[in-house]
Design a protein around this motif. Structure first.
Motif, PDB file in Angstrom:
ATOM      1  N   ARG A 163       0.664  -1.179  -0.046  1.00  0.00           N
ATOM      2  CA  ARG A 163       0.074  -0.218   0.080  1.00  0.00           C
ATOM      3  C   ARG A 163       0.891   1.339   0.058  1.00  0.00           C
ATOM      4  O   ARG A 163       1.927   1.412   0.645  1.00  0.00           O
ATOM      5  CB  ARG A 163      -0.947   0.175   1.198  1.00  0.00           C
ATOM      6  CG  ARG A 163      -1.794   1.168   1.453  1.00  0.00           C
ATOM      7  CD  ARG A 163      -2.675   1.137   2.421  1.00  0.00           C
ATOM      8  NE  ARG A 163      -2.410   1.207   3.780  1.00  0.00           N
ATOM      9  CZ  ARG A 163      -3.035   1.471   4.769  1.00  0.00           C
ATOM     10  NH1 ARG A 163      -4.210   1.326   4.884  1.00  0.00           N
ATOM     11  NH2 ARG A 163      -2.141   1.408   5.995  1.00  0.00           N
ATOM     12  N   VAL A 164       0.638   2.273  -0.821  1.00  0.00           N
ATOM     13  CA  VAL A 164       1.214   3.633  -0.969  1.00  0.00           C
ATOM     14  C   VAL A 164      -0.019   4.612  -0.662  1.00  0.00           C
ATOM     15  O   VAL A 164      -0.820   4.858  -1.229  1.00  0.00           O
ATOM     16  CB  VAL A 164       1.770   3.763  -2.233  1.00  0.00           C
ATOM     17  CG1 VAL A 164       2.514   5.089  -2.238  1.00  0.00           C
ATOM     18  CG2 VAL A 164       3.114   2.789  -2.627  1.00  0.00           C
ATOM     19  N   LEU A 185      -0.036   8.426  -0.812  1.00  0.00           N
ATOM     20  CA  LEU A 185       0.430   9.395  -1.635  1.00  0.00           C
ATOM     21  C   LEU A 185      -0.279  10.783  -1.417  1.00  0.00           C
ATOM     22  O   LEU A 185      -1.586  10.690  -1.881  1.00  0.00           O
ATOM     23  CB  LEU A 185       0.300   9.022  -3.238  1.00  0.00           C
ATOM     24  CG  LEU A 185       0.743  10.045  -4.222  1.00  0.00           C
ATOM     25  CD1 LEU A 185       2.156  10.186  -3.957  1.00  0.00           C
ATOM     26  CD2 LEU A 185       0.598   9.574  -5.606  1.00  0.00           C
ATOM     27  N   ILE A 197      -3.452   1.137 -11.573  1.00  0.00           N
ATOM     28  CA  ILE A 197      -3.121   0.770 -10.106  1.00  0.00           C
ATOM     29  C   ILE A 197      -4.565   1.073  -9.396  1.00  0.00           C
ATOM     30  O   ILE A 197      -5.314   1.893  -9.508  1.00  0.00           O
ATOM     31  CB  ILE A 197      -2.267   1.827  -9.524  1.00  0.00           C
ATOM     32  CG1 ILE A 197      -0.882   2.336 -10.319  1.00  0.00           C
ATOM     33  CG2 ILE A 197      -1.884   1.650  -7.992  1.00  0.00           C
ATOM     34  CD1 ILE A 197      -0.138   3.466  -9.935  1.00  0.00           C
ATOM     35  N   VAL A 218      -6.915   1.428  -6.381  1.00  0.00           N
ATOM     36  CA  VAL A 218      -7.094   2.278  -5.299  1.00  0.00           C
ATOM     37  C   VAL A 218      -7.691   1.420  -4.092  1.00  0.00           C
ATOM     38  O   VAL A 218      -8.202   0.318  -4.256  1.00  0.00           O
ATOM     39  CB  VAL A 218      -8.334   3.526  -5.713  1.00  0.00           C
ATOM     40  CG1 VAL A 218      -8.365   4.131  -4.287  1.00  0.00           C
ATOM     41  CG2 VAL A 218      -7.546   4.467  -6.640  1.00  0.00           C
ATOM     42  N   LEU A 244       3.353   8.226  -9.680  1.00  0.00           N
ATOM     43  CA  LEU A 244       2.820   7.026 -10.219  1.00  0.00           C
ATOM     44  C   LEU A 244       3.683   5.895 -11.162  1.00  0.00           C
ATOM     45  O   LEU A 244       4.046   4.849 -10.426  1.00  0.00           O
ATOM     46  CB  LEU A 244       1.462   7.008 -10.723  1.00  0.00           C
ATOM     47  CG  LEU A 244       0.561   7.892 -10.083  1.00  0.00           C
ATOM     48  CD1 LEU A 244      -0.852   7.822 -10.713  1.00  0.00           C
ATOM     49  CD2 LEU A 244       0.321   7.332  -8.642  1.00  0.00           C
ATOM     50  N   LEU A 265       6.453   4.807  -8.926  1.00  0.00           N
ATOM     51  CA  LEU A 265       5.987   3.716  -7.925  1.00  0.00           C
ATOM     52  C   LEU A 265       5.787   2.250  -8.718  1.00  0.00           C
ATOM     53  O   LEU A 265       6.088   1.299  -8.556  1.00  0.00           O
ATOM     54  CB  LEU A 265       4.709   4.020  -7.260  1.00  0.00           C
ATOM     55  CG  LEU A 265       4.637   5.149  -6.129  1.00  0.00           C
ATOM     56  CD1 LEU A 265       3.460   5.717  -6.000  1.00  0.00           C
ATOM     57  CD2 LEU A 265       5.499   4.515  -4.938  1.00  0.00           C
ATOM     58  N   LYS A 296      -1.474  -1.218  -3.653  1.00  0.00           N
ATOM     59  CA  LYS A 296      -2.714  -0.482  -3.798  1.00  0.00           C
ATOM     60  C   LYS A 296      -2.330   1.108  -3.604  1.00  0.00           C
ATOM     61  O   LYS A 296      -1.590   1.343  -2.731  1.00  0.00           O
ATOM     62  CB  LYS A 296      -3.710  -1.191  -2.958  1.00  0.00           C
ATOM     63  CG  LYS A 296      -4.488  -2.175  -3.576  1.00  0.00           C
ATOM     64  CD  LYS A 296      -5.609  -2.632  -3.044  1.00  0.00           C
ATOM     65  CE  LYS A 296      -6.517  -3.728  -3.343  1.00  0.00           C
ATOM     66  NZ  LYS A 296      -7.683  -4.247  -2.798  1.00  0.00           N
ATOM     67  N   LEU A 297      -3.197   1.970  -4.070  1.00  0.00           N
ATOM     68  CA  LEU A 297      -3.151   3.294  -3.724  1.00  0.00           C
ATOM     69  C   LEU A 297      -3.886   4.198  -2.908  1.00  0.00           C
ATOM     70  O   LEU A 297      -5.072   3.622  -3.191  1.00  0.00           O
ATOM     71  CB  LEU A 297      -2.951   3.883  -5.359  1.00  0.00           C
ATOM     72  CG  LEU A 297      -2.590   5.406  -5.324  1.00  0.00           C
ATOM     73  CD1 LEU A 297      -1.005   5.817  -4.889  1.00  0.00           C
ATOM     74  CD2 LEU A 297      -2.815   5.987  -6.721  1.00  0.00           C
ATOM     75  N   PRO A 355      -4.732   8.031  -2.985  1.00  0.00           N
ATOM     76  CA  PRO A 355      -4.390   8.960  -3.290  1.00  0.00           C
ATOM     77  C   PRO A 355      -5.148  10.237  -2.857  1.00  0.00           C
ATOM     78  O   PRO A 355      -6.202  10.445  -2.567  1.00  0.00           O
ATOM     79  CB  PRO A 355      -4.767   9.051  -5.012  1.00  0.00           C
ATOM     80  CG  PRO A 355      -5.701   7.983  -5.006  1.00  0.00           C
ATOM     81  CD  PRO A 355      -5.674   7.017  -3.628  1.00  0.00           C
TER      82      PRO A 355
END
Length: 259
Positions: free
Chosen positions: A70-71, A73, A100, A102, A133, A136, A144-145, A147
């Motif tokens: 998980r990121v 951002l 990507i 979410v 992105l 990454l 998973k993102l 944002p």
């Protein structure tokens, strides 16, 4: 719903092969650290200007390529003025390198906070998240993102969000910010060195939006680091005069890591 790329072809190449080749070039020339970061601050300009500096942070993700899932951002809003923090209802964010997913569960968790809301206009054309992105996608395997675009929000609000999603080794925090804008080369070097000193001192009170356009997300991270007794260090500090621009009117870029 998918959030399509808005600055592919301008900030970075729209062709997948060209983009991947460029990213690999940046990453191969960047030094990899001995310890993978928990959080990074990296710039969001056109790749020819800020790509090498961003790569200084992203190259350090190599040891955790397969373990980060998980990121989170966060970047500043450049086009839309609003209060609080904006999330998106999109299920995917797409770049020339693919889509990507979410983290919808994390988004719904954040939506319980009164200052977090859906605002697609804040995401639609915003480059401060998008330019990260491809980096990454090139450096991580499967993630998973989460944002988040930051509007007018306090350090306390941002730190609340980051603390809620801090997690363990599976979560990476990425904060998007450039530094000084449109000074001559020597002036920019002095200003950006001072800003880096403030960042390393976790002095979010003194940090200004003129010093760092991502002051809001950066300030929230610094506040949380104070609370967690963690440290951040500068690993790269350059400007557009060092990369692809002239030295008369430059933009500053820094890369920072929390290990």
């Amino acid at each position: 719903m998918n959030r399509a790329p808005a600055v592919a072809g301008s900030f970075y190449p729209a062709d997948a092969a060209t983009l991947s080749h460029m990213l690999n070039g940046f990453l191969e020339h960047a030094a990899s650290g001995t310890q993978a970061p928990k959080a990074i601050i990296a710039p969001h300009a056109g790749y020819i200007y800020s790509g090498p500096i961003a790569a200084s942070a992203y190259a350090r993700l190599k040891p955790v390529r397969d373990s980060i899932s998980r990121v989170v951002l966060l970047g500043p809003s450049h086009r839309v003025a609003f209060q609080g923090l904006a999330v998106s209802a999109a299920d995917t964010f797409t770049t020339p390198l693919g889509s990507i997913a979410v983290d919808r569960k994390a988004i719904e968790q954040l939506r319980q906070l009164p200052f977090v809301g859906y605002l697609e206009q804040a995401h639609a054309l915003e480059h401060s998240l998008e330019v990260h992105l491809p980096f990454l996608q090139q450096t991580l395997s499967n993630f998973k993102l989460v944002p988040i675009v930051a509007g007018d929000a306090s350090p306390h609000q941002v730190s609340q969000v980051l603390d809620m999603l801090w997690g363990g080794d599976e979560t990476l925090i990425v904060i998007s910010s450039d530094l000084s804008h449109y000074h001559d080369y020597t002036t920019a070097q002095k200003l950006d060195r001072h800003t880096s000193d403030l960042i390393e001192a976790l002095d979010y009170h003194t940090l200004s939006s003129k010093a760092a356009c991502g002051k809001v997300p950066v300030g929230g991270l610094l506040k949380l680091l104070r609370e967690k007794s963690l440290h951040i260090k500068t690993i790269d500090l350059r400007n557009s005069g060092d990369t692809a621009g002239d030295k008369y009117r430059v933009v500053g870029y820094g890369a920072y890591v929390v290990e």
